[in-house]
Design an enzyme around this catalytic site. Structure first.
Site, PDB file in Angstrom:
ATOM      1  N   GLU A 225       0.820  -1.217   0.000  1.00 42.87           N
ATOM      2  CA  GLU A 225       0.000   0.000   0.000  1.00 42.87           C
ATOM      3  C   GLU A 225       0.856   1.271   0.000  1.00 42.87           C
ATOM      4  O   GLU A 225       1.269   1.741   1.059  1.00 42.87           O
ATOM      5  CB  GLU A 225      -0.931   0.019   1.222  1.00 42.87           C
ATOM      6  CG  GLU A 225      -1.814   1.267   1.261  1.00 42.87           C
ATOM      7  CD  GLU A 225      -2.779   1.306   2.449  1.00 42.87           C
ATOM      8  OE1 GLU A 225      -2.734   0.402   3.297  1.00 42.87           O
ATOM      9  OE2 GLU A 225      -3.572   2.249   2.519  1.00 42.87           O
TER      10      GLU A 225
ATOM     11  N   LYS B 145      -2.499  -1.980  -3.182  1.00 47.04           N
ATOM     12  CA  LYS B 145      -3.545  -1.124  -2.621  1.00 47.04           C
ATOM     13  C   LYS B 145      -3.128   0.332  -2.813  1.00 47.04           C
ATOM     14  O   LYS B 145      -2.462   0.917  -1.957  1.00 47.04           O
ATOM     15  CB  LYS B 145      -3.727  -1.454  -1.129  1.00 47.04           C
ATOM     16  CG  LYS B 145      -4.732  -0.540  -0.419  1.00 47.04           C
ATOM     17  CD  LYS B 145      -5.187  -1.126   0.903  1.00 47.04           C
ATOM     18  CE  LYS B 145      -6.036  -0.151   1.685  1.00 47.04           C
ATOM     19  NZ  LYS B 145      -6.730  -0.745   2.826  1.00 47.04           N
TER      20      LYS B 145
HETATM   21  P1  13P Z   1      -9.345   4.357   3.964  1.00 45.69           P
HETATM   22  O1  13P Z   1     -10.190   3.608   2.973  1.00 45.69           O
HETATM   23  O2  13P Z   1     -10.126   5.016   5.057  1.00 45.69           O
HETATM   24  O3  13P Z   1      -8.344   5.268   3.298  1.00 45.69           O
HETATM   25  O4  13P Z   1      -8.494   3.269   4.746  1.00 45.69           O
HETATM   26  C1  13P Z   1      -7.887   2.280   4.022  1.00 45.69           C
HETATM   27  C2  13P Z   1      -6.668   1.838   4.707  1.00 45.69           C
HETATM   28  O5  13P Z   1      -6.539   0.680   5.033  1.00 45.69           O
HETATM   29  C3  13P Z   1      -5.607   2.804   4.962  1.00 45.69           C
HETATM   30  O6  13P Z   1      -4.436   2.118   5.292  1.00 45.69           O
END
Ligand code: 13P
Length: 327
Positions: free
Chosen positions: A174, A216
């Protein structure tokens, strides 16, 4: 197919997505406080319990990312740990394993958590986790992000991904480019491009099996304070173009974060992007965009639980439809 690849494909299966319920305790405290809900280990357990036991959740949710505290808490009627309960519902348990952010220079951040990581991963796997999450934060601003910061975060993401795969956990990779600020959608496109380019370069250098990861990313949006706000079709087109230029076809799926955009926008952007032909499945891994409506409906009151569960399922169902451009 390897175990990693089977799990990665299952996480991004059509018509389903991932619930990010891995808010750290301080973040959960903040979200609860905004709605005047008391935050204690018991109230957090109660909240996660009613979300995860919502009727038909398994039709829309492939996996749930947990925070360490929740990982050891229990489904209240059976006494099973949450990972055991999720496995019984055919939902994959996941775990957030980064240890949060440290300053990198004066205005950037580097995600920490590599120390002792292999040992922690092995323990989570033995207790049922099948995937993990590590969030890197890239901040747009005056003269930032720097190449140094993007590279340092990409290296940590790659090292984390290697350790996960050695333990048979699918790493959610991510790299989040923040959308707070007045940057334009084109700035957002460029910064996301630089970031993804460096991340995939590092993943390849560290020999990460790309068939056994889930990416992600952020969507490519106008900064929330930018005077020009791109519409749904422009966001979808720019996000798809950006991803197509940098994400290899072997990656099974992309599960977007919502990043603080309004819930309906997150759903409609995903729906619009799924009108494109892409090499990877496109789904959601939302925290706020999946939870905020239900959290508000609950507001900490016992008599609102059933309504909050119905709101949660409605939100999950809409996003499930969006994974097939069904809205
Ligand atoms: P949000 O969808 O609120 O951005 O959170 C996703 C997430 O896992 C952030 O690390």
């Amino acid at each position: 197919m390897s175990e990693l690849s089977i799990v990665a494909h299952k996480m991004v299966e059509k018509n389903k997505g991932i619930l990010a319920a891995d808010e750290s305790t301080p973040t959960c405290n903040k979200r609860f406080k905004n709605l005047k809900i008391e935050s204690t280990p018991e109230s957090r357990n109660f909240y996660r319990n009613f979300l995860f036991t919502s009727l038909d959740i398994e039709k829309y949710i492939s996996g749930i990312i947990l925070f360490d505290e929740t990982f050891y808490q229990t489904e209240l009627s059976s006494g099973m740990t949450f990972p055991e309960y999720l496995i019984s519902k055919d939902i994959l348990p996941g775990i957030k394993v980064d240890k949060g952010l440290e300053d990198f220079g004066s205005s950037e951040k580097l995600t920490q958590g590599l120390d002792g990581l292999s040992k922690r991963l092995a323990k989570y796997y033995s207790l049922g986790a099948r995937f993990a999450k590590w969030r890197a934060v890239i901040t747009p601003g005056d003269g930032i992000p720097t190449d140094d910061c993007i590279l340092a975060n990409a290296k940590n993401l790659a090292k984390y991904a290697v350790k996960c795969q050695q333990t048979n956990l699918v790493p959610i990779v991510e790299p989040e480019v923040l959308m707070d600020g007045s940057h334009t959608i084109d700035d957002s496109f460029d910064i996301t491009s630089r970031t993804l380019n460096t991340v995939f370069d590092q993943l390849q250098k560290h020999k990460v099996n790309l068939q056994g990861i889930v990416l992600k990313p952020n969507m490519v949006l106008s900064g929330y304070n930018c005077s020009y706000q791109a519409d749904i079709t422009e966001v979808a087109e720019k996000t798809i173009n950006c991803l197509s230029a940098h994400v290899p076809a072997e990656v099974p799926g992309i599960a977007f974060l919502s990043g603080g955009q309004p819930d309906e926008d997150a759903t409609m952007h995903l729906n619009e992007m799924n009108k494109y032909e892409t090499d990877w499945n496109l789904t959601f891994s939302y925290g706020r965009a999946l939870q905020q409506p239900a959290l508000k409906a609950w507001s900490g009151k016992l008599e609102n639980v059933e309504k909050a569960q119905a709101v949660f399922i409605d939100t999950a169902k809409a996003n499930s439809l969006a994974t097939a451009a069904g809205l």
